[in-house]
Design a protein around this motif. Structure first.
Motif, PDB file in Angstrom:
ATOM      1  N   SER A   1       0.868  -1.133  -0.174  1.00 57.51           N
ATOM      2  CA  SER A   1       0.010   0.044  -0.279  1.00 57.51           C
ATOM      3  C   SER A   1       0.746   1.247   0.047  1.00 57.51           C
ATOM      4  N   LYS A   2       0.305   2.298  -0.717  1.00 57.98           N
ATOM      5  CA  LYS A   2       1.226   3.674  -0.819  1.00 57.98           C
ATOM      6  C   LYS A   2       1.084   4.394   0.692  1.00 57.98           C
ATOM      7  N   PHE A   3       0.137   3.782   1.432  1.00 56.23           N
ATOM      8  CA  PHE A   3       0.022   4.060   2.888  1.00 56.23           C
ATOM      9  C   PHE A   3       0.642   3.234   3.859  1.00 56.23           C
ATOM     10  N   CYS A   4       1.521   2.237   3.500  1.00 60.64           N
ATOM     11  CA  CYS A   4       1.966   1.280   4.394  1.00 60.64           C
ATOM     12  C   CYS A   4       2.912   1.961   5.546  1.00 60.64           C
ATOM     13  N   ARG A   5       2.476   1.661   6.774  1.00 60.13           N
ATOM     14  CA  ARG A   5       3.051   1.745   8.089  1.00 60.13           C
ATOM     15  C   ARG A   5       4.434   1.100   8.030  1.00 60.13           C
TER      16      ARG A   5
END
Length: 97
Positions: free
Chosen positions: A77-81
């Motif tokens: 995901s481009k929002f990966c933590r």
């Protein structure tokens, strides 16, 4: 394997049972589904439209977190933590390392 998920305070589902579908759902930092409690069980609810043949994903950060949740996340995901754990859990653990 780690197949337990906390779906609300006091309710943890152990998905190690061979018939439990939860162990076939992977983590994503931008999941397309979430777990909804129904009585003493659960169902998956779509957050976004899921195309036929697509993988169903949930965010593991809403479960009981352990240091195993600090293995690198590879969800893409481009929002990966960077980890399947919540931002708060990651910060708390990293303070003590």
């Amino acid at each position: 394997g780690h197949y337990c998920i906390t779906v609300r305070d006091g309710l943890v589902i152990d998905a190690a049972d061979v018939m439990c579908p939860m162990k076939y759902v992977n983590h994503s930092c931008s999941p397309n589904a979430f777990v909804q409690v129904v009585g003493d069980g659960f169902i998956y609810r779509a957050k976004t439209p899921i195309q036929c043949g697509s993988e169903i994903t949930i965010d593991y950060a809403h479960s009981a977190e352990t240091e195993a949740d600090l293995l690198p996340c590879k969800c893409g995901s481009k929002f990966c933590r960077g980890y399947p754990a919540s931002k708060e859990f990651i910060k708390a653990i990293m303070r003590y390392k």
